[in-house]
Design a protein around this motif. Structure first.
Motif, short mmCIF file in Angstrom:
data_model
loop_
_atom_site.label_atom_id
_atom_site.label_comp_id
_atom_site.label_asym_id
_atom_site.label_seq_id
_atom_site.Cartn_x
_atom_site.Cartn_y
_atom_site.Cartn_z
N VAL C 151 0.74 -1.11 -0.09
CA VAL C 151 -0.09 -0.06 0.01
C VAL C 151 0.90 1.31 0.09
O VAL C 151 0.72 2.18 -0.77
N PHE C 152 2.01 1.06 0.81
CA PHE C 152 2.83 2.34 0.91
C PHE C 152 3.67 2.57 -0.25
O PHE C 152 3.51 3.69 -0.90
N ASP C 153 3.93 1.47 -0.98
CA ASP C 153 4.68 1.68 -2.28
C ASP C 153 3.76 2.18 -3.33
O ASP C 153 4.37 2.58 -4.36
N ALA C 154 2.57 1.98 -3.07
CA ALA C 154 1.59 2.44 -4.27
C ALA C 154 1.32 3.97 -4.27
O ALA C 154 0.45 4.51 -4.73
N GLY C 155 2.24 4.51 -3.29
CA GLY C 155 2.19 5.95 -3.16
C GLY C 155 0.97 6.39 -2.17
O GLY C 155 0.67 7.74 -2.33
N ILE C 156 0.65 5.58 -1.30
CA ILE C 156 -0.41 5.96 -0.15
C ILE C 156 0.12 6.31 1.08
O ILE C 156 0.99 5.54 1.40
N LYS C 157 -0.23 7.45 1.38
CA LYS C 157 0.49 7.82 2.68
C LYS C 157 -0.22 7.54 4.01
O LYS C 157 -0.09 7.52 5.01
N GLN C 158 -1.58 7.71 3.77
CA GLN C 158 -2.64 7.48 4.76
C GLN C 158 -3.82 6.63 4.47
O GLN C 158 -4.50 6.73 3.28
N ALA C 159 -4.13 5.79 5.47
CA ALA C 159 -4.89 4.66 5.17
C ALA C 159 -5.69 4.43 6.46
O ALA C 159 -5.33 5.05 7.49
N VAL C 160 -6.81 3.75 6.10
CA VAL C 160 -7.80 3.27 7.43
C VAL C 160 -7.90 1.89 7.10
O VAL C 160 -7.73 1.15 6.25
N SER C 161 -7.92 1.07 8.33
CA SER C 161 -8.07 -0.28 8.04
C SER C 161 -9.58 -0.54 8.92
O SER C 161 -9.93 0.27 10.00
N VAL C 162 -10.42 -1.29 8.17
CA VAL C 162 -11.70 -1.70 8.68
C VAL C 162 -11.73 -3.26 8.80
O VAL C 162 -11.50 -3.93 7.66
N VAL C 163 -12.05 -3.76 10.03
CA VAL C 163 -11.83 -5.04 10.25
C VAL C 163 -13.01 -5.44 11.13
O VAL C 163 -13.64 -4.85 11.63
#
Lengths: 256, 287, 390, 330
Positions: C151-163
């Motif tokens: 995810v980080f390598d795809a250029g994404i700096k901010q993410a949420v996790s939904v579990v």
């Protein structure tokens, strides 16, 4: 009549929608009273009983037992104060024996139904009292039968046995002879005659003959309101009562 | 503000889908006084038929719905005749036992026939798209479900309170012997009411398939939800069920939005609160 | 009556183990109920192994006895495991879809002198419950960790996790969050939603509010996963360019036809894709498809079961058919082989499987079938989860 | 369902003899089970634990007339109380664990009762569902204490009375389970025929009538909920001791519903019915699901339907009827 009433209903009011099913009913009972509450179908007799016992909350008015206001008390609390009723259609426990019914009522009155151990059959005083009540009502022979196996007349007697076992001060009998076959009313009536003398009894009844034999005072209810309260003889004479009853009273034999 | 509106719309759509699926149960439990735990099973059968009709027979969405509802009713009628008829008027617990048995059987048979995988009811292009509401988009399917829910609610209300059938049904439930003596064919009335509830289940199963996918365990998976919604509404009351669905839908949606990790607490505490205030359900009638 | 005879026969067999030829393996899994599909895959994997390798190891014949635990129910699992051991006389316990079921049975192993081969249950902690546990499936830490970097390598700096709010979901969340923040990303939020959520639109609204560019999701495979992905698309998040990443549970092969175009292009990490390109997998898929009946139902538990049978066969080989749990487990420590999922080995320390984790993308084949297309390999991944427990 | 009356009558006529006879019969069956199915003791122990849950439902549903789909809340509370006591506080003596479990169950029973007695009929059923879901979710959330959905592990009961280890064959657990069941059964028979039990049966038939006799319906039922919780909690504790793992399934709606099905199958309202239903259902489920682990649900479903059609008053009710017909009584 300077005694204190054991039971008082003061200005009881109940409206369903716009209709008053109980309209400012005031009624007092004294120890030893034998009062019949009569009136045509839908006059509000059973509603009155329900209001008094606390099963239905009135819109206005008060109920006093031995001078104490019991409006804040639950139906069960009022029973414990001595206000006991029977039901128009018998409400018994189909899977219990007659003996168990009476024993349960005795134990309940004595505040012993919380006990987790023991059995009423091993409690001599309960058994003695139970036997006495059953004997009075001629139920001894069916003591160990389930009530669902009894005839309706006997079931009505069990209703009364239950009430007696609670040692009430005020007893409200809701049509004790309703549905009882003609041959069995005599036994029921003798049971009514043997009620403790100091007990105040209010009986709702349709059988006018029975009313005149039993009651020393008659209260007539129509459209939720008391339209007569007095001697049975005077009731028959009242024009208003007569109008309500469409002449039934004229046919009634006078007991006096 | 936009967020509130957006969540409100989600809540409305979810509530209406709940209503569509569970209203049939309100008919059986409230009007027929049968605790039919197999309700979900009928919804599931409807879903399977629709899925089969579209994927194997190549039917359109509308036709598939019609076929699914009809076929489910055809399957349900013999069950009514030979099983349910025995438990009308029986103690609730006996009904629970029988209908759980029916549910187990249907699950087992479905698993055997269709396998355990998920089945979908593909949407026609018109419903698969979404509509722009200005501040957000909403899928057309949800709008469709809202419309269907409203139509079903109105239709049922008319049927039960404005037609002879509704009166007969009430009469039969209140006193079958009396109704029969008045010339009402009680068995027919019961069968018809049962057919209606099954048809509603099937319809709900098909339309709700987007949210509750069709698989063999469907029948038990959502049983609690249906039971809760119907009882909170007051069994037998169409407006009550609608109200309950919208209210519980709103509570669940809001709960999942505000505090998803406590979502279950939200929902069930709300249920307890509602039932405590309305011990007969929102619009339940006194006995 | 039949049962009596059967148990009498079983007793006879037990007495004759000395010069014996039948070795029983008890398999516990969800063969009915909501997870019947996964149980079916256990059986398909085991049957595939028999189809490819026969049911004999040397002179010994393997016989599998199945017992059903439809949903996580440790008491039932333990009772059935015990019954398998003392009554059916199994020398090996295997299967176990749910963690608590496996946990419950571990207490039997030492006294019963029986090794347990876990074919699915995915919480890291099981292997430390007993030295006789070997696992051939995966852990969520194992499958979810690599995607953090992806995810980080795809250029994404901010993410949420939904579990989903239960142990596997929490494991997946911890694994992803750890990996993503280590790579340099920032976790905006962690959303834990009840397992029986039907309508995910409020969750989608939350994701939108967070303003994240990507979502990592974990839900158990099945109806809720389907609802989640559909809702993700319906809510317009996908159209707005928010990326959805997940573990392979979300896109298990049997669910793909139902998911349809909704998941096209979605990236997941997992230990096994049915489409994995290797001769071993080709043979496995062919045999397992035949065993399961409908090839579309084939999913990851099958490969766990298949490799589990490999491990058991090696154990039987090592012990020559006599019951010796310790020796059996010793024999497979460090064992490495070419599984249908790629090269794998049993880590001697943890007795958990070391394997490749693949980054896959949902794609559509020429004939219109959806599949998980492997696009990147993270070789020889162990289980980072054990370190997290300690 | 007349058994309760019969018990009361005969208890009177034959004194304590009958009160001993029934447990003796149970004990005989239990011993027979031990020798006939020596390899199934874990299953038998599980049946005993679930029996306690079903007996507890019988108290609330069969005797007091309150249908519940949430009784597992009490069972699970007992299991978790015993389990947490053992895993976190070192209370590993099986007897102490049982006591902790029973009180945990009783507390859950009190809470359930406080919530459930606020409505009647279907809404009440829904309250029971809400209660069990709240318990389930609370246990899921408190994973530090309960292990969450992975289950609570690390429960290692010390030897019973310091002498008997909990072994692979489950002998100790079984014998202890039989002991608990016998004790509970005798206690419940005493309670059911006591004045309190009579009052409860009356409430079950017609709560309004009891009120008209001056009985405190709510208080009595609450007390019964606590007793039921105590019984279910004992069952939960037994489960925790014998399984040594406690899972969220012990607090599930599914377990509650299954146990209710067992009760109705056997015949609600009679303690024998509860036991009959549990043993029949669980034994059948075990045999059928072993014979065909993939499609046993269909067969179990068909058997439940058959039970309703041919034994509408439950299996025990049917046996009673048959016996009555043969001996021509009543």
């Amino acid at each position: 009549m300077n005694r204190e009433p054991v039971f008082e209903a003061v200005g009881l009011q109940k409206n369903f929608g716009g209709v008053a099913v109980a309209d400012n009913i005031t009624l007092a009972l004294y120890a030893g009273d034998r009062v019949a509450l009569i009136g045509p179908n839908g006059a509000g007799k059973t509603t009155f009983v329900n209001l008094v016992t606390g099963n239905v909350a009135p819109s206005a008015g008060k109920v006093r037992l031995a001078g104490k206001d019991v409006m804040a008390e639950s139906p069960a609390m009022r029973v414990r104060r001595g206000l006991v009723r029977t039901f128009q259609l018998t409400r018994l426990f189909q899977r219990m024996t007659v003996a168990e019914h009476v024993a349960l009522a005795i134990l309940q009155r004595e505040g012993r139904t919380g006990r987790l151990v023991g059995n009423f059959r091993a409690m001599p005083n309960v058994l003695a009292e139970m036997r006495e009540i059953l004997a009075t009502l001629d139920l001894s022979l069916v003591a160990d039968r389930l009530v669902c196996e009894l005839g309706y007349g006997q079931q009505r007697l069990v209703e009364i046995a239950l009430a007696l076992a609670l040692k009430p001060k005020v007893l409200l009998l809701d049509e004790p002879t309703a549905g009882v076959p003609a041959g069995e009313t005599a036994r029921l009536e003798s049971a009514l005659d043997q009620l403790p003398p100091d007990l105040a009894v209010l009986m709702i009844e349709h059988d006018i003959d029975l009313v005149f034999r039993f009651a020393r005072r008659v209260v007539v209810l129509d459209a939720g309101a008391v339209i007569f309260d007095g001697q049975p003889g005077d009731a028959a004479a009242s024009a208003q009562v007569r109008r309500v009853y469409l002449g039934n009273f004229t046919d009634a034999r006078h007991p006096a | 503000m936009q967020t509130i509106l957006s969540v409100a719309i989600d809540a409305l759509a979810y509530g209406m889908i709940l209503f569509l699926i569970s209203i049939g149960l309100s008919v059986t439990m409230g009007l027929m006084r049968v605790v039919n735990l197999a309700h979900g099973a009928f919804a599931m059968i409807g879903g399977y038929f629709a899925s089969y009709a579209m994927s194997a027979l190549g039917l359109g969405y509308g036709l598939a719905i019609v076929l699914a509802v009809t076929a489910t009713v055809i399957i349900a009628l013999p069950l009514e005749r030979f099983l349910y008829r025995r438990i009308y008027g029986a103690p609730e617990l006996t009904q629970v036992l029988m209908t759980i048995g029916v549910t187990f059987c249907i699950i087992g048979i479905t698993n055997y026939l269709f396998g355990p995988t998920l089945k979908t009811v593909p949407l026609p292009p018109d419903l698969a798209g979404s509509t722009d509401l200005g501040f957000r988009t909403i899928s057309n399917h949800r709008l469709f479900a809202i419309a269907c829910g409203l139509m079903v609610a109105a239709g049922l209300w008319l049927l039960f309170s404005r037609t002879g059938f509704g009166i007969k049904l009430r009469a039969v439930v209140d006193n079958a012997a009396m109704a029969a003596s008045l010339g009402v064919r009680t068995q027919w009335v019961y069968a018809a009411a049962f057919a209606i509830s099954v048809a509603l289940a099937a319809l709900g199963g098909v339309i709700g398939a987007e949210l509750l996918p069709i698989e063999p365990y469907y029948a038990l998976r959502y049983m609690v939800t249906f039971l809760v919604v119907v009882s909170v509404g007051g069994a037998g009351s169409i407006p009550g069920a609608l109200l309950a669905c919208l209210l519980l839908g709103a509570i669940e949606t809001a709960g999942r939005y505000l505090a998803p990790e406590y979502g279950e607490f939200f929902f069930y505490l709300a249920v307890i609160a509602i039932v405590s205030i309305f011990p007969r359900g929102l619009l339940g009638r006194a006995n | 009556m039949k049962r009596l005879i059967a148990s009498a026969l079983a007793a006879l067999c037990l007495c004759s183990t000395a010069y014996a030829d039948t070795i029983k393996v008890g398999v516990i899994g969800p063969f009915s109920g909501p997870f019947a599909l996964q149980g079916k895959n256990f059986k398909a994997g085991i049957d595939a192994w028999f189809a490819l390798h026969g049911n004999k190891v040397g002179d010994d014949e393997i016989q599998v006895i199945y017992r059903d635990v439809p949903h996580a129910d440790p008491a039932q699992s333990k009772a059935l495991s015990q019954e398998l051991v003392v009554k059916e006389g199994v020398q090996y316990l295997a299967g176990y879809y749910f963690t608590p079921d496996a946990m419950a049975a571990t207490s039997l192993l030492e006294q019963a002198n029986v090794p347990m081969v876990v074919m699915n249950a995915a919480s890291s902690g099981i292997v430390i419950k007993s030295p006789y546990v070997v696992r051939t499936s995966f852990t969520l830490w194992q499958t979810a960790s690599p995607i953090g970097k992806v995810v980080f390598d795809a250029g994404i700096k901010q993410a949420v996790s939904v579990v989903s709010d239960y142990a596997p979901g929490i494991d997946a969340d911890s694994a992803f969050s750890t990996a993503f923040t280590e790579a340099g990303g920032e976790m905006l939020e962690t959303v834990r939603m009840p397992l029986d959520t039907n309508d995910f639109s409020p969750i989608m609204q939350r994701i939108r509010d967070s303003g994240a560019q990507a979502v990592f999701a974990f839900l158990p495979s099945g109806p809720t996963a389907l609802g989640f992905v559909k809702s993700f698309n319906d809510s317009g998040l996908k159209a707005d360019g928010v990326k959805l990443f997940a573990t392979g549970d979300l896109t298990q092969e049997p669910d793909l036809p139902a998911l349809g175009d909704a998941t096209l292009g979605m990236q997941t990490t997992f230990h096994y894709a049915v489409s994995h390109d290797s001769p071993e997998n080709k043979a496995f898929v062919e045999a397992a498809s035949k065993a399961i009946g409908d090839p579309k139902e084939l999913s990851f538990p099958a490969v766990g079961a298949f490799d589990g049978m490999y491990v058991i066969s090696k154990m039987i080989e090592a012990t020559g058919g006599t019951q010796d749990a310790k020796k059996a487990v010793e024999a497979v420590k460090g064992l490495s082989w070419e599984s249908p999922r790629g090269p794998v080995s049993i880590a001697p320390g943890t007795r958990h499987i070391t394997q490749n984790i693949y980054l896959r993308e949902v794609a559509k084949s020429a004939v219109g079938a959806y599949y998980n297309k492997e696009i990147q390999t993270f070789a020889n991944q162990g289980d980072p989860g054990l370190a997290a427990i300690k | 369902m007349t058994v309760l009356e019969n018990e009361a009558e005969t208890a009177h006529k034959q004194g304590a003899m009958r009160l001993v006879a029934a447990p003796m019969l149970l004990l005989t069956l239990a011993i027979a089970g031990y020798f006939l199915f020596p390899d199934n003791l874990a299953l038998l122990t599980r049946i005993i634990a679930i029996s306690l849950l079903v007996l507890s439902i019988d108290l609330v549903t069969g005797i007091c007339g309150v249908a519940t789909l949430g009784q597992a809340a009490m069972f699970g509370a007992g299991a978790y109380a015993a389990g947490i006591g053992a895993a976190h506080f070192g209370i590993t003596d099986p007897l102490a664990m049982t006591v902790v479990g029973a009180f945990g169950g009783a507390l859950a029973g009190l809470l359930s009762g406080l919530v459930m007695l606020r409505a009647h009929g279907l809404p009440q059923l829904v309250l029971s569902i809400a209660v069990v879901h709240l318990f389930h979710e609370a246990a899921n959330k408190a994973s530090r204490w309960t292990g969450g959905s992975d289950g609570l592990t690390g429960i290692t009961p010390s030897p019973l009375l310091g002498l008997f280890d909990f072994d692979l064959w489950g002998r100790t657990a079984y014998i202890y389970g039989v002991f608990l069941l016998l004790l509970t059964f005798v206690a419940l028979r005493v309670i059911v025929s006591s004045p309190f039990g009579m009052l409860c049966r009356g409430i079950g038939e017609d709560a309004t009538r009891i009120e008209a006799m001056g009985g405190d319906v709510r208080g009595t039922m609450l007390k019964m909920f606590v007793i039921a919780g105590f019984v279910a909690g004992t069952g939960g504790a037994l489960g925790a001791i014998s399984t040594q793992v406690v899972g969220l399934d012990t607090l599930s709606f599914a377990l509650s519903a299954e146990a209710l099905v067992m009760l109705v199958l056997g015949g609600a309202g009679s303690l024998y019915g509860a036991l009959t239903g549990t043993v029949t259902f669980m034994w059948l489920e075990d045999v059928i699901s072993a014979a065909n682990p993939f499609h046993w649900m269909t067969i179990v479903g068909a058997l439940l339907i058959a039970a309703v059609l041919f034994a509408p008053r439950g299996l025990y009710g049917a046996v009673e009827e048959l016996a009555a017909r043969i001996w021509g009584r009543r």
